[in-house]
Scaffold this motif. Sequence first.
Motif, PDB file in Angstrom:
ATOM      1  N   ALA A 166      35.457  30.675  22.921  1.00  0.00           N
ATOM      2  CA  ALA A 166      35.161  31.580  21.986  1.00  0.00           C
ATOM      3  C   ALA A 166      36.080  31.696  20.718  1.00  0.00           C
ATOM      4  O   ALA A 166      35.676  32.366  19.738  1.00  0.00           O
ATOM      5  CB  ALA A 166      35.690  32.876  22.631  1.00  0.00           C
ATOM      6  N   CYS A 167      36.871  30.787  20.516  1.00  0.00           N
ATOM      7  CA  CYS A 167      37.697  30.597  19.142  1.00  0.00           C
ATOM      8  C   CYS A 167      36.966  29.996  18.414  1.00  0.00           C
ATOM      9  O   CYS A 167      37.090  30.042  17.118  1.00  0.00           O
ATOM     10  CB  CYS A 167      38.928  29.757  19.514  1.00  0.00           C
ATOM     11  SG  CYS A 167      40.201  30.328  20.488  1.00  0.00           S
ATOM     12  N   PHE A 168      35.690  29.435  18.625  1.00  0.00           N
ATOM     13  CA  PHE A 168      34.684  28.828  17.712  1.00  0.00           C
ATOM     14  C   PHE A 168      34.266  30.226  16.649  1.00  0.00           C
ATOM     15  O   PHE A 168      34.056  30.094  15.705  1.00  0.00           O
ATOM     16  CB  PHE A 168      33.676  28.346  18.294  1.00  0.00           C
ATOM     17  CG  PHE A 168      33.831  26.812  18.556  1.00  0.00           C
ATOM     18  CD1 PHE A 168      33.758  25.918  17.702  1.00  0.00           C
ATOM     19  CD2 PHE A 168      34.102  26.177  19.861  1.00  0.00           C
ATOM     20  CE1 PHE A 168      33.823  24.515  18.135  1.00  0.00           C
ATOM     21  CE2 PHE A 168      34.260  25.185  20.410  1.00  0.00           C
ATOM     22  CZ  PHE A 168      34.207  24.005  19.345  1.00  0.00           C
ATOM     23  N   TRP A 169      34.171  31.350  17.507  1.00  0.00           N
ATOM     24  CA  TRP A 169      33.808  32.407  16.527  1.00  0.00           C
ATOM     25  C   TRP A 169      34.708  33.441  16.019  1.00  0.00           C
ATOM     26  O   TRP A 169      34.532  33.944  15.010  1.00  0.00           O
ATOM     27  CB  TRP A 169      32.813  33.505  17.493  1.00  0.00           C
ATOM     28  CG  TRP A 169      31.518  32.676  17.595  1.00  0.00           C
ATOM     29  CD1 TRP A 169      30.213  32.877  16.831  1.00  0.00           C
ATOM     30  CD2 TRP A 169      31.184  31.753  18.761  1.00  0.00           C
ATOM     31  NE1 TRP A 169      29.351  32.068  17.574  1.00  0.00           N
ATOM     32  CE2 TRP A 169      29.798  31.536  18.829  1.00  0.00           C
ATOM     33  CE3 TRP A 169      31.748  31.297  19.703  1.00  0.00           C
ATOM     34  CZ2 TRP A 169      29.041  30.492  19.509  1.00  0.00           C
ATOM     35  CZ3 TRP A 169      31.277  30.298  20.811  1.00  0.00           C
ATOM     36  CH2 TRP A 169      29.902  30.069  20.521  1.00  0.00           C
ATOM     37  N   THR A 170      36.119  33.473  16.807  1.00  0.00           N
ATOM     38  CA  THR A 170      36.992  34.338  16.477  1.00  0.00           C
ATOM     39  C   THR A 170      38.160  33.663  15.410  1.00  0.00           C
ATOM     40  O   THR A 170      38.590  34.278  14.520  1.00  0.00           O
ATOM     41  CB  THR A 170      37.773  34.878  17.603  1.00  0.00           C
ATOM     42  OG1 THR A 170      38.451  33.751  18.235  1.00  0.00           O
ATOM     43  CG2 THR A 170      36.929  35.700  18.641  1.00  0.00           C
ATOM     44  N   LEU A 251      27.140  27.401  26.434  1.00  0.00           N
ATOM     45  CA  LEU A 251      27.748  27.965  25.378  1.00  0.00           C
ATOM     46  C   LEU A 251      28.588  26.723  24.475  1.00  0.00           C
ATOM     47  O   LEU A 251      28.240  26.769  23.169  1.00  0.00           O
ATOM     48  CB  LEU A 251      29.141  28.969  25.684  1.00  0.00           C
ATOM     49  CG  LEU A 251      29.890  29.713  24.553  1.00  0.00           C
ATOM     50  CD1 LEU A 251      29.020  30.367  23.768  1.00  0.00           C
ATOM     51  CD2 LEU A 251      31.156  30.309  25.299  1.00  0.00           C
ATOM     52  N   ALA A 255      28.329  26.324  20.341  1.00  0.00           N
ATOM     53  CA  ALA A 255      29.698  26.498  19.663  1.00  0.00           C
ATOM     54  C   ALA A 255      29.827  25.337  18.653  1.00  0.00           C
ATOM     55  O   ALA A 255      30.397  25.440  17.593  1.00  0.00           O
ATOM     56  CB  ALA A 255      30.770  26.260  20.637  1.00  0.00           C
ATOM     57  N   ARG A 258      28.474  25.315  15.029  1.00  0.00           N
ATOM     58  CA  ARG A 258      29.399  26.091  13.980  1.00  0.00           C
ATOM     59  C   ARG A 258      30.701  25.735  13.765  1.00  0.00           C
ATOM     60  O   ARG A 258      31.766  26.461  13.575  1.00  0.00           O
ATOM     61  CB  ARG A 258      29.185  27.707  14.079  1.00  0.00           C
ATOM     62  CG  ARG A 258      29.718  28.069  15.675  1.00  0.00           C
ATOM     63  CD  ARG A 258      29.655  29.529  15.959  1.00  0.00           C
ATOM     64  NE  ARG A 258      30.519  30.033  14.852  1.00  0.00           N
ATOM     65  CZ  ARG A 258      30.112  31.013  14.024  1.00  0.00           C
ATOM     66  NH1 ARG A 258      29.043  31.272  13.773  1.00  0.00           N
ATOM     67  NH2 ARG A 258      31.178  31.755  13.255  1.00  0.00           N
TER      68      ARG A 258
END
Length: 264
Positions: A166-170, A251, A255, A258
């Motif tokens: 999720a760090c890819f987005w946050t 996912l 991921a 990006r």
Amino acid sequence: MRPYRSLARMAWSTVLVYRGEFLLQLAGVAVQTVALFAVWRALFAAEPGGEMAGLSWEQMKAYLFIAFLTGTLLSSFTDGQIAVRVLDGSVALDLVRPIDYQLARFAESVGYLVGELFVVAVMGSVLLVAFGGMPLPDPAQAGVFLLSLAAMVPLKFALVYLVGLACFWTGNFHGLSLSRVAITNILSGALVPIALYPGWLQTICAWSPFSGIVSTPALIFLGQVRGAESMYLIGTQLLWVAVLWIGARLLWRVAVRRLVVHGG
């Protein structure tokens, strides 16, 4: 398999190098457990001879010890090491290596696991001596418990790994980690046995993967579930392992499209 064994050994070497940080993080889990022991002892002292969630005080000590064990394994040290590869751009180098990224991170987690088991043995022994020991399962039930504990490891890893991705987005890790720990502690029964929750929350726990982290191995250890029911719960753990691992692979494909490298 040789590259993954090498990664596991390297992870264990990392624990030895950064042993201060490693021990401090695990000490936090131990302090939380001591506080839980003290709170629950006070609650049981208010009702001598009573039970809560169908557990006596002696059984509750065993339940809390299992919560400490599962909380220590794949701790925040593992959590951070997975996330930092995304945040510092190390993941870009992993993309060109001829290994599976997810299996590589799992191999590293197994390497950390060796140190975590040692800490559990030492801190857990001190904890149990201080609070008067706990009941142990019979050999057959102990074997089923170890099977459930083995299923818990890839289950918890999959959850930690998903948070890391999720760090890819946050672009940030600490908030995600704290949220994961809070949700896990509640829905797994780490703080309060699930049997004490209201019915609607028990249903959520039963349909989530989190109960397989603490509640399932703890109930098996205590002999609260046996035979076919134990196998059903372990099967549920393994089903969630498959679902989360496949979900993590899907996912990952999204991921890496990006990828943003931080630092320089």
